[in-house]
Design a protein around this motif. Structure first.
Motif, PDB file in Angstrom:
ATOM      1  N   ASN A  23      19.719  24.663  32.705  1.00 42.17           N
ATOM      2  CA  ASN A  23      19.032  25.801  32.069  1.00 42.17           C
ATOM      3  C   ASN A  23      18.300  25.383  30.796  1.00 42.17           C
ATOM      4  N   SER A  24      18.989  24.646  29.930  1.00 45.72           N
ATOM      5  CA  SER A  24      18.375  24.223  28.660  1.00 45.72           C
ATOM      6  C   SER A  24      17.227  23.247  28.884  1.00 45.72           C
ATOM      7  N   LEU A  25      17.420  22.304  29.793  1.00 47.33           N
ATOM      8  CA  LEU A  25      16.383  21.307  30.053  1.00 47.33           C
ATOM      9  C   LEU A  25      15.151  21.938  30.709  1.00 47.33           C
ATOM     10  N   LYS A  26      15.368  22.894  31.585  1.00 49.44           N
ATOM     11  CA  LYS A  26      14.242  23.602  32.204  1.00 49.44           C
ATOM     12  C   LYS A  26      13.441  24.365  31.150  1.00 49.44           C
ATOM     13  N   THR A  27      14.139  24.986  30.215  1.00 53.13           N
ATOM     14  CA  THR A  27      13.457  25.685  29.117  1.00 53.13           C
ATOM     15  C   THR A  27      12.632  24.694  28.299  1.00 53.13           C
ATOM     16  N   VAL A  66      17.852  18.482  23.316  1.00 54.14           N
ATOM     17  CA  VAL A  66      19.094  17.993  22.712  1.00 54.14           C
ATOM     18  C   VAL A  66      20.289  18.822  23.194  1.00 54.14           C
ATOM     19  N   LEU A  67      20.104  20.133  23.257  1.00 52.31           N
ATOM     20  CA  LEU A  67      21.163  21.008  23.751  1.00 52.31           C
ATOM     21  C   LEU A  67      21.492  20.680  25.208  1.00 52.31           C
ATOM     22  N   GLY A  68      20.465  20.538  26.033  1.00 53.73           N
ATOM     23  CA  GLY A  68      20.667  20.202  27.442  1.00 53.73           C
ATOM     24  C   GLY A  68      21.327  18.860  27.628  1.00 53.73           C
ATOM     25  N   LYS A  69      20.925  17.883  26.829  1.00 54.41           N
ATOM     26  CA  LYS A  69      21.531  16.550  26.890  1.00 54.41           C
ATOM     27  C   LYS A  69      23.013  16.629  26.518  1.00 54.41           C
ATOM     28  N   SER A  70      23.335  17.450  25.523  1.00 53.24           N
ATOM     29  CA  SER A  70      24.734  17.627  25.112  1.00 53.24           C
ATOM     30  C   SER A  70      25.553  18.247  26.245  1.00 53.24           C
ATOM     31  N   TYR A  71      25.012  19.283  26.871  1.00 56.55           N
ATOM     32  CA  TYR A  71      25.703  19.891  28.021  1.00 56.55           C
ATOM     33  C   TYR A  71      25.882  18.873  29.145  1.00 56.55           C
ATOM     34  N   TYR A  72      24.850  18.076  29.385  1.00 54.51           N
ATOM     35  CA  TYR A  72      24.922  17.081  30.444  1.00 54.51           C
ATOM     36  C   TYR A  72      26.045  16.077  30.170  1.00 54.51           C
ATOM     37  N   SER A 102      13.960  19.507  42.415  1.00 53.33           N
ATOM     38  CA  SER A 102      13.465  18.279  41.799  1.00 53.33           C
ATOM     39  C   SER A 102      12.144  17.813  42.401  1.00 53.33           C
ATOM     40  N   MET A 103      11.796  18.283  43.595  1.00 55.91           N
ATOM     41  CA  MET A 103      10.547  17.870  44.237  1.00 55.91           C
ATOM     42  C   MET A 103       9.327  18.226  43.393  1.00 55.91           C
ATOM     43  N   LYS A 104       9.399  19.319  42.652  1.00 53.42           N
ATOM     44  CA  LYS A 104       8.266  19.740  41.820  1.00 53.42           C
ATOM     45  C   LYS A 104       7.916  18.688  40.767  1.00 53.42           C
ATOM     46  N   LEU A 105       8.891  17.887  40.380  1.00 50.43           N
ATOM     47  CA  LEU A 105       8.655  16.885  39.342  1.00 50.43           C
ATOM     48  C   LEU A 105       7.845  15.697  39.848  1.00 50.43           C
ATOM     49  N   LEU A 106       7.706  15.574  41.159  1.00 52.13           N
ATOM     50  CA  LEU A 106       6.873  14.489  41.688  1.00 52.13           C
ATOM     51  C   LEU A 106       5.412  14.663  41.288  1.00 52.13           C
ATOM     52  N   ASN A 107       5.028  15.873  40.921  1.00 52.56           N
ATOM     53  CA  ASN A 107       3.656  16.097  40.440  1.00 52.56           C
ATOM     54  C   ASN A 107       3.374  15.301  39.176  1.00 52.56           C
ATOM     55  N   LEU A 108       4.409  14.891  38.481  1.00 44.93           N
ATOM     56  CA  LEU A 108       4.249  14.102  37.255  1.00 44.93           C
ATOM     57  C   LEU A 108       4.198  12.605  37.541  1.00 44.93           C
ATOM     58  N   GLU A 120      10.061  11.779  28.659  1.00 45.90           N
ATOM     59  CA  GLU A 120      10.549  11.014  29.807  1.00 45.90           C
ATOM     60  C   GLU A 120      12.067  11.170  29.951  1.00 45.90           C
ATOM     61  N   GLY A 121      12.799  11.089  28.843  1.00 44.15           N
ATOM     62  CA  GLY A 121      14.247  11.304  28.866  1.00 44.15           C
ATOM     63  C   GLY A 121      14.608  12.715  29.287  1.00 44.15           C
ATOM     64  N   LEU A 122      13.801  13.667  28.872  1.00 43.73           N
ATOM     65  CA  LEU A 122      13.993  15.065  29.255  1.00 43.73           C
ATOM     66  C   LEU A 122      13.898  15.217  30.775  1.00 43.73           C
ATOM     67  N   ILE A 123      12.869  14.649  31.355  1.00 38.93           N
ATOM     68  CA  ILE A 123      12.675  14.749  32.800  1.00 38.93           C
ATOM     69  C   ILE A 123      13.809  14.045  33.539  1.00 38.93           C
ATOM     70  N   GLU A 124      14.181  12.862  33.076  1.00 41.60           N
ATOM     71  CA  GLU A 124      15.268  12.115  33.716  1.00 41.60           C
ATOM     72  C   GLU A 124      16.566  12.909  33.698  1.00 41.60           C
ATOM     73  N   THR A 125      16.914  13.445  32.549  1.00 40.50           N
ATOM     74  CA  THR A 125      18.165  14.192  32.435  1.00 40.50           C
ATOM     75  C   THR A 125      18.116  15.450  33.288  1.00 40.50           C
ATOM     76  N   TYR A 126      16.968  16.101  33.346  1.00 42.02           N
ATOM     77  CA  TYR A 126      16.820  17.296  34.173  1.00 42.02           C
ATOM     78  C   TYR A 126      17.036  16.962  35.650  1.00 42.02           C
ATOM     79  N   VAL A 127      16.430  15.873  36.124  1.00 41.03           N
ATOM     80  CA  VAL A 127      16.601  15.480  37.526  1.00 41.03           C
ATOM     81  C   VAL A 127      18.069  15.170  37.814  1.00 41.03           C
ATOM     82  N   TYR A 128      18.717  14.408  36.939  1.00 36.94           N
ATOM     83  CA  TYR A 128      20.126  14.091  37.163  1.00 36.94           C
ATOM     84  C   TYR A 128      20.997  15.342  37.137  1.00 36.94           C
TER      85      TYR A 128
END
Length: 104
Positions: free
Chosen positions: A27-31, A11-17, A64-70, A45-53
């Motif tokens: 930083n928040s989304l990675k945590t 939620v914090l990361g989404k707010s910063y975004y 972001s390449m590391k997220l392809l493992n998912l 899923e929303g967490l991953i999407e927001t982190y990639v963006y």
């Protein structure tokens, strides 16, 4: 103050975004990702999407390449397939997308 609840960091990361503060969002989304134990939680899923963006907005494509493992966990999601394409395209690997594509 540190929290152990990943949803709070999401939620914090989404707010910063939403405020275009991509550094703090990243930083928040990675945590949140690091703390997430249950990958099936409704918000993941929303967490991953927001982190990639956030990474894309900071031109940090290689992270972001590391997220392809998912990919196989979320391959039924049109949004995640779009993100996988975006990740590969921004890393100049669009030709190998078929390797990850799970078309039958």
């Amino acid at each position: 103050m540190e929290f152990k609840e990943p949803y709070l960091y999401y939620v914090l990361g989404k707010s910063y975004y939403m405020k275009n503060n991509y550094q703090e969002a990243t930083n928040s989304l990675k945590t949140a990702i690091d703390l997430t134990v249950n990958k099936n939680s409704n918000y993941v899923e929303g967490l991953i999407e927001t982190y990639v963006y956030s990474l894309v907005n900071r031109n940090q494509y290689s992270k972001s390449m590391k997220l392809l493992n998912l990919y196989y966990e979320y391959s039924n999601s049109g949004d995640f397939i779009f993100l996988a394409t975006l990740i590969l395209m921004n890393n100049a690997y669009i030709r190998i997308f078929d390797k990850y594509n799970c078309r039958k």
